[in-house]
Scaffold this motif. Structure first.
Motif, short mmCIF file in Angstrom:
data_model
loop_
_atom_site.label_atom_id
_atom_site.label_comp_id
_atom_site.label_asym_id
_atom_site.label_seq_id
_atom_site.Cartn_x
_atom_site.Cartn_y
_atom_site.Cartn_z
N ASP A 1 -20.33 9.80 18.72
CA ASP A 1 -21.73 9.42 18.50
C ASP A 1 -22.03 8.09 19.18
O ASP A 1 -23.12 7.90 19.73
CB ASP A 1 -22.01 9.30 17.00
CG ASP A 1 -22.13 10.66 16.32
OD1 ASP A 1 -22.15 11.67 17.05
OD2 ASP A 1 -22.20 10.70 15.08
N ALA B 1 -24.80 7.16 21.97
CA ALA B 1 -25.79 6.14 21.63
C ALA B 1 -25.82 5.01 22.66
O ALA B 1 -26.89 4.45 22.96
CB ALA B 1 -25.52 5.58 20.24
N GLU C 1 -27.77 6.24 25.57
CA GLU C 1 -29.20 6.30 25.25
C GLU C 1 -29.82 4.91 25.21
O GLU C 1 -30.94 4.71 25.69
CB GLU C 1 -29.39 7.02 23.92
CG GLU C 1 -30.85 7.22 23.52
CD GLU C 1 -31.65 8.00 24.55
OE1 GLU C 1 -32.88 7.88 24.55
OE2 GLU C 1 -31.04 8.71 25.39
N GLU C 2 -29.10 3.95 24.64
CA GLU C 2 -29.60 2.57 24.60
C GLU C 2 -29.82 2.03 26.01
O GLU C 2 -30.86 1.42 26.30
CB GLU C 2 -28.62 1.68 23.84
CG GLU C 2 -29.01 0.22 23.80
CD GLU C 2 -30.31 -0.04 23.07
OE1 GLU C 2 -31.09 -0.91 23.54
OE2 GLU C 2 -30.57 0.62 22.05
N ALA D 1 -37.21 19.08 15.42
CA ALA D 1 -36.51 18.28 14.41
C ALA D 1 -36.11 19.15 13.22
O ALA D 1 -35.01 19.01 12.68
CB ALA D 1 -37.40 17.12 13.96
N ARG E 1 -28.28 15.31 16.55
CA ARG E 1 -28.86 14.01 16.25
C ARG E 1 -29.13 13.22 17.53
O ARG E 1 -30.18 12.58 17.67
CB ARG E 1 -27.93 13.22 15.32
CG ARG E 1 -27.86 13.77 13.90
CD ARG E 1 -27.13 12.81 12.98
NE ARG E 1 -25.72 12.66 13.33
CZ ARG E 1 -24.76 13.41 12.84
NH1 ARG E 1 -25.03 14.39 11.99
NH2 ARG E 1 -23.49 13.20 13.20
N VAL E 2 -28.20 13.29 18.47
CA VAL E 2 -28.38 12.58 19.74
C VAL E 2 -29.54 13.19 20.53
O VAL E 2 -30.35 12.47 21.12
CB VAL E 2 -27.08 12.62 20.55
CG1 VAL E 2 -27.29 11.99 21.93
CG2 VAL E 2 -25.97 11.89 19.82
N HIS F 1 -32.83 12.05 19.15
CA HIS F 1 -33.07 10.66 19.53
C HIS F 1 -33.54 10.58 20.98
O HIS F 1 -34.47 9.83 21.31
CB HIS F 1 -31.80 9.84 19.34
CG HIS F 1 -31.96 8.39 19.62
ND1 HIS F 1 -32.74 7.55 18.84
CD2 HIS F 1 -31.46 7.61 20.62
CE1 HIS F 1 -32.70 6.33 19.33
NE2 HIS F 1 -31.93 6.35 20.42
N LYS F 2 -32.92 11.35 21.87
CA LYS F 2 -33.33 11.37 23.27
C LYS F 2 -34.76 11.88 23.42
O LYS F 2 -35.54 11.35 24.22
CB LYS F 2 -32.38 12.26 24.08
CG LYS F 2 -31.00 11.68 24.31
CD LYS F 2 -30.17 12.63 25.14
CE LYS F 2 -28.79 12.07 25.44
NZ LYS F 2 -27.97 12.99 26.25
N LEU G 1 -37.26 11.79 21.24
CA LEU G 1 -38.24 10.81 20.80
C LEU G 1 -38.34 9.64 21.76
O LEU G 1 -39.41 9.05 21.94
CB LEU G 1 -37.88 10.32 19.39
CG LEU G 1 -37.97 11.37 18.29
CD1 LEU G 1 -37.45 10.81 16.97
CD2 LEU G 1 -39.40 11.88 18.13
N ALA G 2 -37.21 9.29 22.39
CA ALA G 2 -37.19 8.12 23.28
C ALA G 2 -38.02 8.34 24.54
O ALA G 2 -38.52 7.38 25.12
CB ALA G 2 -35.76 7.77 23.65
#
Length: 237
Positions: A5, A9, A12-13, A84, A100-101, A104-105, A107-108
């Protein structure tokens, strides 16, 4: 957060802030690990082919190549919430962490206004679990899913049908989802044959790092009666 994870992350950050850098210290504080751990993680990502490079100087750090970033996606708030909800059903499956990843991607890269509307809509969606609902399946260790994707041999501690704990070196071949939860279909070197391993019977598991040969996965290897209907996933082009 486990290492898999955290690796997702970190990428993605860096994707979100590209082309600006993030220092090892900043990332270490963000993920509550040491700077040395971040340096090892970045090295692993680079070896895996992720286009990361170090930018020197006092204001430098790690940067993700902009060519690897995604443009804003034209996804409506309703579509985002639908994804989701679907992804939330993957808890306890081999795909929980990637789900989950992925969310997150998603939404980003949505426009901020649409992401905010999706967040508001998601807050209006409630999933109810009844007392008589079946218990969730045993969670799938991320190391098992990672080994299947990467094609590496696993060392398993496994409780067989007689209640005996045995050690197995197995070559992951695929997944089977059934009434009793998730099974790993793998070539068992001890039996010299394909076998199915129930996730709730694992006592421990270790990725050996040894590359596993690519083997064909056939229905007859999964010990499924002929009158049982089986569906395989497929991606539409």
């Amino acid at each position: 957060m486990n290492r898999t994870d955290r690796l997702y992350a970190i990428v993605e950050e860096l994707r979100v802030v590209a082309p600006r850098p993030r220092s090892a210290r900043w990332l270490a504080d963000r993920f509550e690990v040491s700077s040395r751990t971040i340096e090892r993680d970045v090295g692993a990502l680079q070896q895996a082919g992720v286009p990361l490079y170090a930018e020197p100087g006092r204001t430098g750090g790690y940067v993700l190549d902009r060519k690897a970033t995604l443009p804003p996606l034209n996804i409506s708030p309703g579509e985002a919430v639908a994804m989701a909800v679907a992804l939330s059903r993957l808890e306890g499956t081999p795909f929980a962490s990637p789900a989950r990843v992925a969310l997150h991607k998603l939404l980003a890269v949505m426009p901020p206004a649409d992401a905010a509307r999706a967040g508001d809509l998601a807050g209006r969606v409630h999933l109810v679990k009844r007392p008589d609902d079946p218990p969730p399946p045993a969670p799938v260790p991320s190391v098992v899913g990672d080994a299947l994707v990467a094609g590496r041999v696993l060392d398993l501690g496994y409780i067989d049908r007689n209640g005996e704990v045995t050690r197995r070196l197995v070559e992951p071949m695929g997944w089977l989802s059934g009434r009793m939860g998730w099974y790993l279909v793998a070539w068992c070197r001890m039996r010299d044959a394909a076998r199915m391993f129930r996730m709730d019977r694992l006592t421990d598991v270790r990725d050996t790092g040894e590359p596993a040969p690519l083997r064909e996965l056939r229905r007859d290897q999964m010990d499924i009666p002929d009158d049982i209907e089986v569906h395989a996933l497929a991606f539409a082009a």
